[in-house]
Design a protein around this motif. Structure first.
Motif, PDB file in Angstrom:
ATOM      1  N   THR A   1      28.605 -11.426   2.136  1.00 15.55           N
ATOM      2  CA  THR A   1      27.751 -10.332   2.598  1.00 15.55           C
ATOM      3  C   THR A   1      26.647 -10.153   1.575  1.00 15.55           C
ATOM      4  O   THR A   1      26.912  -9.981   0.388  1.00 15.55           O
ATOM      5  CB  THR A   1      28.563  -9.027   2.744  1.00 15.55           C
ATOM      6  OG1 THR A   1      29.581  -9.238   3.725  1.00 15.55           O
ATOM      7  CG2 THR A   1      27.679  -7.880   3.170  1.00 15.55           C
ATOM      8  N   ARG A   2      25.418 -10.235   2.034  1.00 15.63           N
ATOM      9  CA  ARG A   2      24.245 -10.038   1.176  1.00 15.63           C
ATOM     10  C   ARG A   2      23.589  -8.729   1.582  1.00 15.63           C
ATOM     11  O   ARG A   2      23.140  -8.570   2.718  1.00 15.63           O
ATOM     12  CB  ARG A   2      23.245 -11.191   1.334  1.00 15.63           C
ATOM     13  CG  ARG A   2      23.817 -12.544   1.046  1.00 15.63           C
ATOM     14  CD  ARG A   2      24.097 -12.744  -0.427  1.00 15.63           C
ATOM     15  NE  ARG A   2      24.744 -14.035  -0.634  1.00 15.63           N
ATOM     16  CZ  ARG A   2      25.655 -14.260  -1.540  1.00 15.63           C
ATOM     17  NH1 ARG A   2      26.026 -13.308  -2.358  1.00 15.63           N
ATOM     18  NH2 ARG A   2      26.206 -15.443  -1.658  1.00 15.63           N
ATOM     19  N   THR A   3      23.546  -7.784   0.653  1.00 10.88           N
ATOM     20  CA  THR A   3      22.972  -6.464   0.918  1.00 10.88           C
ATOM     21  C   THR A   3      21.583  -6.379   0.296  1.00 10.88           C
ATOM     22  O   THR A   3      21.392  -6.733  -0.871  1.00 10.88           O
ATOM     23  CB  THR A   3      23.880  -5.354   0.341  1.00 10.88           C
ATOM     24  OG1 THR A   3      25.176  -5.481   0.942  1.00 10.88           O
ATOM     25  CG2 THR A   3      23.325  -3.971   0.624  1.00 10.88           C
ATOM     26  N   TRP A   4      20.628  -5.910   1.083  1.00  8.12           N
ATOM     27  CA  TRP A   4      19.253  -5.725   0.614  1.00  8.12           C
ATOM     28  C   TRP A   4      19.243  -4.605  -0.414  1.00  8.12           C
ATOM     29  O   TRP A   4      19.586  -3.463  -0.110  1.00  8.12           O
ATOM     30  CB  TRP A   4      18.358  -5.381   1.801  1.00  8.12           C
ATOM     31  CG  TRP A   4      16.925  -5.122   1.468  1.00  8.12           C
ATOM     32  CD1 TRP A   4      16.323  -3.909   1.325  1.00  8.12           C
ATOM     33  CD2 TRP A   4      15.900  -6.104   1.252  1.00  8.12           C
ATOM     34  NE1 TRP A   4      14.987  -4.072   1.029  1.00  8.12           N
ATOM     35  CE2 TRP A   4      14.700  -5.408   0.980  1.00  8.12           C
ATOM     36  CE3 TRP A   4      15.890  -7.492   1.260  1.00  8.12           C
ATOM     37  CZ2 TRP A   4      13.503  -6.067   0.729  1.00  8.12           C
ATOM     38  CZ3 TRP A   4      14.696  -8.145   1.011  1.00  8.12           C
ATOM     39  CH2 TRP A   4      13.525  -7.443   0.739  1.00  8.12           C
ATOM     40  N   ASP A   5      18.890  -4.961  -1.666  1.00 10.56           N
ATOM     41  CA  ASP A   5      18.808  -3.922  -2.700  1.00 10.56           C
ATOM     42  C   ASP A   5      17.375  -3.700  -3.159  1.00 10.56           C
ATOM     43  O   ASP A   5      17.102  -2.791  -3.936  1.00 10.56           O
ATOM     44  CB  ASP A   5      19.737  -4.220  -3.884  1.00 10.56           C
ATOM     45  CG  ASP A   5      19.396  -5.502  -4.631  1.00 10.56           C
ATOM     46  OD1 ASP A   5      18.250  -5.993  -4.532  1.00 10.56           O
ATOM     47  OD2 ASP A   5      20.292  -6.022  -5.320  1.00 10.56           O
ATOM     48  N   GLY A   6      16.438  -4.547  -2.677  1.00 15.75           N
ATOM     49  CA  GLY A   6      15.027  -4.346  -2.966  1.00 15.75           C
ATOM     50  C   GLY A   6      14.650  -4.463  -4.422  1.00 15.75           C
ATOM     51  O   GLY A   6      13.612  -3.964  -4.841  1.00 15.75           O
TER      52      GLY A   6
ATOM     53  N   PHE B   1      21.566  -4.075   5.654  1.00 14.76           N
ATOM     54  CA  PHE B   1      20.581  -3.110   5.174  1.00 14.76           C
ATOM     55  C   PHE B   1      21.246  -1.748   5.297  1.00 14.76           C
ATOM     56  O   PHE B   1      21.757  -1.396   6.361  1.00 14.76           O
ATOM     57  CB  PHE B   1      19.305  -3.153   6.028  1.00 14.76           C
ATOM     58  CG  PHE B   1      18.509  -4.404   5.843  1.00 14.76           C
ATOM     59  CD1 PHE B   1      17.457  -4.452   4.943  1.00 14.76           C
ATOM     60  CD2 PHE B   1      18.819  -5.548   6.560  1.00 14.76           C
ATOM     61  CE1 PHE B   1      16.717  -5.610   4.764  1.00 14.76           C
ATOM     62  CE2 PHE B   1      18.090  -6.711   6.394  1.00 14.76           C
ATOM     63  CZ  PHE B   1      17.042  -6.747   5.490  1.00 14.76           C
ATOM     64  N   ASP B   2      21.258  -0.992   4.198  1.00 14.57           N
ATOM     65  CA  ASP B   2      21.877   0.333   4.201  1.00 14.57           C
ATOM     66  C   ASP B   2      21.142   1.214   3.204  1.00 14.57           C
ATOM     67  O   ASP B   2      20.025   0.902   2.811  1.00 14.57           O
ATOM     68  CB  ASP B   2      23.383   0.244   3.912  1.00 14.57           C
ATOM     69  CG  ASP B   2      23.716  -0.407   2.580  1.00 14.57           C
ATOM     70  OD1 ASP B   2      22.826  -0.501   1.694  1.00 14.57           O
ATOM     71  OD2 ASP B   2      24.875  -0.822   2.390  1.00 14.57           O
ATOM     72  N   GLY B   3      21.765   2.270   2.776  1.00 13.51           N
ATOM     73  CA  GLY B   3      21.143   3.194   1.838  1.00 13.51           C
ATOM     74  C   GLY B   3      20.989   2.656   0.425  1.00 13.51           C
ATOM     75  O   GLY B   3      20.426   3.331  -0.430  1.00 13.51           O
ATOM     76  N   THR B   4      21.465   1.437   0.171  1.00 12.54           N
ATOM     77  CA  THR B   4      21.293   0.837  -1.154  1.00 12.54           C
ATOM     78  C   THR B   4      19.819   0.796  -1.524  1.00 12.54           C
ATOM     79  O   THR B   4      19.443   1.038  -2.665  1.00 12.54           O
ATOM     80  CB  THR B   4      21.892  -0.583  -1.190  1.00 12.54           C
ATOM     81  OG1 THR B   4      23.280  -0.504  -0.845  1.00 12.54           O
ATOM     82  CG2 THR B   4      21.748  -1.222  -2.559  1.00 12.54           C
ATOM     83  N   SER B   5      18.967   0.472  -0.545  1.00 11.48           N
ATOM     84  CA  SER B   5      17.521   0.486  -0.738  1.00 11.48           C
ATOM     85  C   SER B   5      16.861   0.761   0.601  1.00 11.48           C
ATOM     86  O   SER B   5      17.310   0.271   1.631  1.00 11.48           O
ATOM     87  CB  SER B   5      17.018  -0.850  -1.279  1.00 11.48           C
ATOM     88  OG  SER B   5      15.596  -0.849  -1.348  1.00 11.48           O
TER      89      SER B   5
ATOM     90  N   ASN C   1      22.322  -0.634   8.968  1.00 10.69           N
ATOM     91  CA  ASN C   1      23.216   0.526   9.049  1.00 10.69           C
ATOM     92  C   ASN C   1      22.484   1.835   8.800  1.00 10.69           C
ATOM     93  O   ASN C   1      21.370   1.850   8.261  1.00 10.69           O
ATOM     94  CB  ASN C   1      24.349   0.370   8.032  1.00 10.69           C
ATOM     95  CG  ASN C   1      25.175  -0.863   8.296  1.00 10.69           C
ATOM     96  OD1 ASN C   1      25.309  -1.321   9.419  1.00 10.69           O
ATOM     97  ND2 ASN C   1      25.743  -1.420   7.240  1.00 10.69           N
ATOM     98  N   SER C   2      23.155   2.944   9.170  1.00 10.94           N
ATOM     99  CA  SER C   2      22.596   4.258   8.874  1.00 10.94           C
ATOM    100  C   SER C   2      22.407   4.354   7.365  1.00 10.94           C
ATOM    101  O   SER C   2      23.184   3.813   6.594  1.00 10.94           O
ATOM    102  CB  SER C   2      23.503   5.370   9.393  1.00 10.94           C
ATOM    103  OG  SER C   2      24.776   5.260   8.819  1.00 10.94           O
ATOM    104  N   GLY C   3      21.355   5.013   6.979  1.00 15.08           N
ATOM    105  CA  GLY C   3      21.012   5.095   5.562  1.00 15.08           C
ATOM    106  C   GLY C   3      19.806   4.239   5.230  1.00 15.08           C
ATOM    107  O   GLY C   3      19.081   4.520   4.289  1.00 15.08           O
ATOM    108  N   TYR C   4      19.575   3.171   6.033  1.00 11.81           N
ATOM    109  CA  TYR C   4      18.372   2.370   5.811  1.00 11.81           C
ATOM    110  C   TYR C   4      17.251   2.981   6.643  1.00 11.81           C
ATOM    111  O   TYR C   4      17.323   3.018   7.873  1.00 11.81           O
ATOM    112  CB  TYR C   4      18.573   0.907   6.208  1.00 11.81           C
ATOM    113  CG  TYR C   4      17.333   0.072   5.919  1.00 11.81           C
ATOM    114  CD1 TYR C   4      17.012  -0.268   4.617  1.00 11.81           C
ATOM    115  CD2 TYR C   4      16.489  -0.332   6.942  1.00 11.81           C
ATOM    116  CE1 TYR C   4      15.861  -1.005   4.336  1.00 11.81           C
ATOM    117  CE2 TYR C   4      15.341  -1.066   6.670  1.00 11.81           C
ATOM    118  CZ  TYR C   4      15.029  -1.399   5.368  1.00 11.81           C
ATOM    119  OH  TYR C   4      13.894  -2.113   5.085  1.00 11.81           O
ATOM    120  N   THR C   5      16.226   3.465   5.980  1.00  9.94           N
ATOM    121  CA  THR C   5      15.115   4.103   6.681  1.00  9.94           C
ATOM    122  C   THR C   5      13.831   3.285   6.579  1.00  9.94           C
ATOM    123  O   THR C   5      12.783   3.727   7.032  1.00  9.94           O
ATOM    124  CB  THR C   5      14.868   5.521   6.118  1.00  9.94           C
ATOM    125  OG1 THR C   5      14.629   5.419   4.707  1.00  9.94           O
ATOM    126  CG2 THR C   5      16.056   6.430   6.387  1.00  9.94           C
ATOM    127  N   GLY C   6      13.924   2.102   6.021  1.00 12.72           N
ATOM    128  CA  GLY C   6      12.749   1.252   5.859  1.00 12.72           C
ATOM    129  C   GLY C   6      12.420   0.467   7.119  1.00 12.72           C
ATOM    130  O   GLY C   6      13.010   0.654   8.180  1.00 12.72           O
TER     131      GLY C   6
END
Length: 135
Positions: free
Chosen positions: A36-41, A68-72, A92-97
């Motif tokens: 799993t690769r999470t976008w951290d920006g 994509f989540d609230g991480t960035s 996911n919820s938390g990603y607003t970009g």
């Protein structure tokens, strides 16, 4: 010792390690699972191909699930330097970009799900091999 015992002993000594080796070569890759690769920006710019923008500073490959989540909430761009295939995408919820697609994208059997944020596909195709969920 009987002939059978000697013969069986040789099969076990030679055959068993050979069988394990064959299983590792042919079955091992099938058992490998996606990372799993999470976008951290964390990288410079917004490119998917920039490894520093992803968890563990590793850009996703075709066998990876992308999250994509609230991480960035930093915007992301599917750029031409990115290979163009992932196993699945979860926004996911938390990603607003905003995720901008600037190349053809192939999504594997992990599917595409979006609960938040904006996905701007532009004029590029998405080849989807799994479920599509928009919530």
């Amino acid at each position: 010792m009987s002939r059978f015992t000697i013969y069986f002993s040789k099969i076990v000594k030679i055959g068993f390690p050979l069988m394990i080796g064959v299983l590792c070569v042919f079955v091992g890759p099938v058992l490998a699972h996606a990372a799993t690769r999470t976008w951290d920006g964390g990288g410079t710019g917004n490119s998917w191909s920039t490894k520093e923008n992803w968890s563990e500073d590793t850009a996703p490959t075709s066998s990876d699930l992308v999250v994509f989540d609230g991480t960035s909430t930093k915007a992301a761009t599917l750029d031409s330097s990115f290979a163009g295939s992932v196993a699945g995408i979860s926004i996911n919820s938390g990603y607003t970009g905003t995720i901008n697609q600037n190349r053809i994208l192939t999504v594997g059997t992990g599917g595409f799900s979006q609960a938040s944020g904006t996905f701007n596909g532009g004029t590029y195709n998405i080849i989807l091999n799994g479920d599509f969920t928009l919530s």
